[in-house]
Design a protein around this motif. Structure first.
Motif, PDB file in Angstrom:
ATOM      1  N   GLY A 275     -17.279  38.696  38.719  1.00 50.91           N
ATOM      2  CA  GLY A 275     -17.450  37.546  39.649  1.00 50.91           C
ATOM      3  C   GLY A 275     -16.702  36.042  39.878  1.00 50.91           C
ATOM      4  O   GLY A 275     -16.517  35.559  38.878  1.00 50.91           O
ATOM      5  N   THR A 276     -17.209  35.339  40.422  1.00 46.34           N
ATOM      6  CA  THR A 276     -16.674  33.839  40.430  1.00 46.34           C
ATOM      7  C   THR A 276     -17.926  33.015  40.424  1.00 46.34           C
ATOM      8  O   THR A 276     -19.139  33.176  41.471  1.00 46.34           O
ATOM      9  N   THR A 277     -18.380  31.984  40.051  1.00 47.03           N
ATOM     10  CA  THR A 277     -19.036  30.715  39.829  1.00 47.03           C
ATOM     11  C   THR A 277     -19.139  29.830  40.944  1.00 47.03           C
ATOM     12  O   THR A 277     -17.755  29.527  41.433  1.00 47.03           O
ATOM     13  N   PRO A 278     -20.049  28.770  41.212  1.00 51.64           N
ATOM     14  CA  PRO A 278     -19.930  28.461  42.421  1.00 51.64           C
ATOM     15  C   PRO A 278     -19.682  26.890  41.672  1.00 51.64           C
ATOM     16  O   PRO A 278     -18.623  25.923  42.263  1.00 51.64           O
ATOM     17  N   TRP A 279     -18.498  27.192  40.211  1.00 48.41           N
ATOM     18  CA  TRP A 279     -18.094  25.733  39.498  1.00 48.41           C
ATOM     19  C   TRP A 279     -16.917  26.173  39.412  1.00 48.41           C
ATOM     20  O   TRP A 279     -15.425  25.624  38.514  1.00 48.41           O
ATOM     21  N   TYR A 398     -27.823  23.602  37.781  1.00 51.90           N
ATOM     22  CA  TYR A 398     -26.772  23.060  38.902  1.00 51.90           C
ATOM     23  C   TYR A 398     -26.479  21.856  39.097  1.00 51.90           C
ATOM     24  O   TYR A 398     -27.260  21.278  39.105  1.00 51.90           O
ATOM     25  N   ARG A 399     -25.218  20.949  38.121  1.00 49.72           N
ATOM     26  CA  ARG A 399     -25.381  19.663  38.466  1.00 49.72           C
ATOM     27  C   ARG A 399     -23.991  19.780  40.104  1.00 49.72           C
ATOM     28  O   ARG A 399     -22.786  20.313  38.408  1.00 49.72           O
ATOM     29  N   GLU A 400     -23.642  19.557  40.655  1.00 47.73           N
ATOM     30  CA  GLU A 400     -22.954  19.025  41.898  1.00 47.73           C
ATOM     31  C   GLU A 400     -21.898  18.489  41.183  1.00 47.73           C
ATOM     32  O   GLU A 400     -21.390  17.162  41.031  1.00 47.73           O
ATOM     33  N   HIS A 405     -20.586  20.263  32.243  1.00 47.64           N
ATOM     34  CA  HIS A 405     -22.080  20.825  31.815  1.00 47.64           C
ATOM     35  C   HIS A 405     -22.248  22.137  32.724  1.00 47.64           C
ATOM     36  O   HIS A 405     -22.622  23.132  32.171  1.00 47.64           O
ATOM     37  N   ASN A 406     -21.574  22.498  33.515  1.00 48.94           N
ATOM     38  CA  ASN A 406     -22.300  23.738  34.657  1.00 48.94           C
ATOM     39  C   ASN A 406     -21.401  24.607  33.935  1.00 48.94           C
ATOM     40  O   ASN A 406     -22.019  25.730  33.616  1.00 48.94           O
ATOM     41  N   MET A 407     -19.766  24.446  33.382  1.00 52.45           N
ATOM     42  CA  MET A 407     -19.569  25.823  32.111  1.00 52.45           C
ATOM     43  C   MET A 407     -20.663  26.116  30.794  1.00 52.45           C
ATOM     44  O   MET A 407     -20.106  27.348  30.713  1.00 52.45           O
ATOM     45  N   THR A 408     -21.767  25.202  30.678  1.00 52.64           N
ATOM     46  CA  THR A 408     -22.953  25.828  29.502  1.00 52.64           C
ATOM     47  C   THR A 408     -24.388  26.495  30.502  1.00 52.64           C
ATOM     48  O   THR A 408     -24.873  27.269  29.757  1.00 52.64           O
ATOM     49  N   LEU A 409     -24.195  26.845  31.649  1.00 58.93           N
ATOM     50  CA  LEU A 409     -24.971  26.948  31.722  1.00 58.93           C
ATOM     51  C   LEU A 409     -25.448  28.422  31.623  1.00 58.93           C
ATOM     52  O   LEU A 409     -26.590  28.776  31.824  1.00 58.93           O
TER      53      LEU A 409
END
Length: 693
Positions: A275-279, A398-400, A405-409
């Motif tokens: 899958g592809t993440t939002p980031w 998630y932080r737009e 940061h998002n790569m740690t979620l």
């Protein structure tokens, strides 16, 4: 290899037991003959209970909640979810699923012996990249008869599965990166018999892993070409280091003599869907890793994960002691595989991650959606007969625009396993329930919550390393987790928030002492599979849901019991063994298959399914792949009237001396192949596009 030889030496235990076009060779090399062995899940958990009250049906439940935060970045495009009430249609349905620019006339089913890619009238196809294509400037040209490990490490790998294409920011649609998994290899058709066995093993190992390759095109109306030597090109190999994240990192359960810290793992195996993440990172699922290890095979965990003391098909254990967990210091090596991998395709210097918080099992893949609350939710299926469906909810939000940061979620959060309950207590095998639909309610049973184990007698580290064993113990007042018919790809729709689960098949359901059919797995000896549609109660972080079956696959013309959400069965393309899922820009579901309709010898393909409105359940076949091949990794760019698929294991049943497929080069007999061509099948990523106006 002749059938007689195979039977004599028991090299193909699935020979004579597969249905449709599925090859026994694929079963041996891809799945380690999982269906020929004992069922791994022998737990006695009560996995399905019917309830009498139809008022508990999905039709009485609220639909998906407000979804303004639901968005995923695909290149530079952002797709947001829109709410859909239980009584009304989704935004996509109201505007018309037919508004897609990708219009076509469905093709008929194609005979499995046809060694060609079949596409609709007005379309054509060509490869984007093939096995062996050189991706670095100093990489040698592909040479079928003289492959070396050093060459293969610089070339596109074998048996591409999950793929995605992400536009490079600022390129105005003219440059992109392509990501691909390389799931497994087939030495018998890859190498001449004169090549030394040790060299075959080394080249085969180098053909595994992952690839990132840059693409370019003149404009959006022209096909893509890969760019040799581009700065983002990269191969991920067995010596690539991955960082283990989450609670299992540093655990004694993952430490080895070569990694006493238990935090850095070499290689990735059996990479299937993703899958592809939002980031903008890629998730890859480590699936059939058990087939690469020799193990004692006596412990509860070995048995639950299908690890045995048998020699492996590829015999890597002859060259490296880590592939035999009986060796001193390597007892935990198999525990270091079976994770979700995260790769940053835009940074070739980055260290890829293996996320222990999502649990360890035979991940088909993982797909992410952002909940209304801002938490990231990832769904994943365990591709094994009678195993489970899982959901992960991130601890942080998630932080737009904050990619770091998002790569740690995915490193911390809650993990759940699914329990399905049907609302038709009198349901019978292969029969439409009395209320006219397969549906019910469900619960997400906790495995890890707020950093603590929810399973008695197991630590957090044990739950995450031995997730199957933990899921066996999860229970509530209705019983335990539901044993599914090979839950493979699991995709949340960004248009409606509904979640779609591809249950590929389970020919062992109802056989012998195995559990029989129930409303969410409605057929005994289920050879054709089905699709489950889930609606979370509230947003995606909910611990309850409603569900229904979108379809029960098969070929109505052959007398199969089928169901297509009420759409006339005589007006659908026959479909079997759904595997990978994708969506187009207006919310249609696209399904690639791994096993054509049972017993009629048809090729695998790619199918479009309408999800809402008067044509809900309508299935239309878009393409068919060549002889012995499986359709993987669909990418639907319907706004550009283009579709991409990974063509995996073409010509699987051949030998090097007697190939049965010549996809995609199709060099005529007696003709010398041009540089970079071969008279042998080459798994490839292909693009299908319109040739007319």
């Amino acid at each position: 290899m002749s059938e007689t030889t195979a039977r004599k030496f028991n090299l193909l235990p699935m020979l004579g037991h597969t249905k449709g076009k599925r090859s026994a060779v694929t079963c041996a090399l891809k799945c380690d003959n999982a269906c020929a062995g004992d069922v791994c899940n022998t737990s006695s958990n009560s996995y399905f209970r019917d309830i009498a009250s139809a008022t508990m049906s999905r039709r009485a439940a609220l639909g998906f909640g407000a979804a303004g935060a639901l968005a995923v970045v695909l290149g530079n495009a952002v797709t947001s979810a829109e709410p859909a009430s239980a009584a009304g249609l989704s935004k996509a349905a109201k505007e018309g699923f037919g508004q897609s620019k990708l219009q076509f006339t469905a093709i008929p089913s194609i005979d499995a012996s046809v060694d060609a890619v079949t596409v609709p009238e007005g379309f054509t196809w060509q490869p984007v990249i093939r096995w062996g294509d050189p991706i670095f400037n100093d990489a040698p040209a592909f040479d079928l008869n003289n492959q070396t490990a050093a060459a293969q490490e610089q070339q596109f790998g074998y048996n591409n599965d999950y793929t995605d294409i992400l536009e490079i920011p600022g390129s105005k649609g003219r440059r992109a990166v392509l990501f691909a998994n390389h799931e497994y290899t087939n030495d018998a058709i890859m190498f001449p018999a004169t090549m030394p066995a040790e060299q075959q093993r080394a080249v085969g190992a180098a053909a595994h892993g992952l690839s990132v390759v840059e693409l370019e095109r003149k404009n959006k109306n022209t096909p893509w070409n890969y760019v040799k030597g581009a700065p983002l090109n990269r191969r991920y190999l067995n010596n690539t280091v991955y960082e283990l994240t989450g609670p299992a990192a540093g655990s004694s359960l993952v430490k080895t003599v070569k990694d006493p810290e238990g935090r850095f793992i070499k290689g990735t195996l059996g990479n299937c869907a993703g899958g592809t993440t939002p980031w903008g990172t890629i998730l890859s699922g480590e699936e059939n890793f058990q087939g690469y290890f020799v193990a004692p095979g006596t412990s509860a965990s070995d048995k639950r994960y299908g690890l045995t003391s048998n020699a492996t098909a590829r015999k890597w254990e002859m060259d490296d002691p880590r592939w035999d967990t009986r060796n001193e210091g390597y007892q935990n090596e198999a525990n270091r595989f079976g994770w979700i991998v995260e790769v940053d395709p835009f940074d070739p210097t980055s260290t890829p991650k293996k996320h222990s918080s999502l649990g360890r099992f035979k991940h088909e893949g993982a797909n992410v959606i952002i909940s209304e609350s801002g938490h990231v939710v990832a769904y994943s299926g365990d591709d094994e007969r009678f195993d489970y469906l899982y959901k992960f909810v991130s601890k942080d939000k998630y932080r737009e625009g904050d990619r770091k940061h998002n790569m740690t979620l995915l490193s911390a959060g809650n993990l759940y396993v699914a329990q399905f309950t049907g609302n038709s207590p009198d349901f019978k095998d292969s029969d439409l329930p009395d209320d006219g639909a397969f549906d019910g309610i469900g619960a997400w049973l906790p495995l890890v919550v707020d950093g603590k184990s929810a399973i008695d007698g197991m630590s957090v580290e044990e739950v995450l390393v031995y997730t199957r064993l933990a899921a066996d113990k999860a229970a509530n007042e209705k019983g335990g987790a539901t044993k599914m018919d090979r839950a493979e790809d699991v995709e949340p729709s960004l248009h409606t928030g509904k979640v779609y689960v591809a249950c590929t098949n389970n020919s062992n359901r109802g056989v012998g002492s195995n559990e029989g059919a129930n409303e969410v797995n409605p057929r005994n000896q289920n050879r054709d599979g089905h699709i489950v549609e889930i609606t979370e109660t509230g947003d995606q972080t909910s611990t309850s849901f409603t569900w229904n079956l979108l379809m029960v696959c098969g070929d109505p013309a052959q007398g199969d019991f089928t169901y297509f959400s009420g759409f006339p069965t005589d007006k659908v393309s026959p479909i079997s063994c759904p595997d990978n899922l994708a969506f187009d820009s207006v919310g249609n579901l696209w399904i690639s298959t791994d096993g054509a309709p049972s017993g009629i010898g048809r090729a695998d393909g790619l199918f479009k399914v309408t999800l809402d409105g008067a044509e809900r359940g309508k299935v239309e076949q878009f393409l068919a792949v060549p002889r012995d091949a499986e359709t993987c990794g669909p990418i639907i760019h319907d706004d550009e009237r283009t579709v991409f698929v990974a063509v995996q294991h073409p010509g699987e049943d051949g030998t090097f001396a007697k190939q049965v497929s010549f996809f995609p080069d199709y060099v005529p007999a007696g003709t010398t192949p041009a540089p970079g061509q071969a008279r042998a099948p080459r798994p490839s990523v292909i693009q299908v596009f319109r040739t007319d106006s």
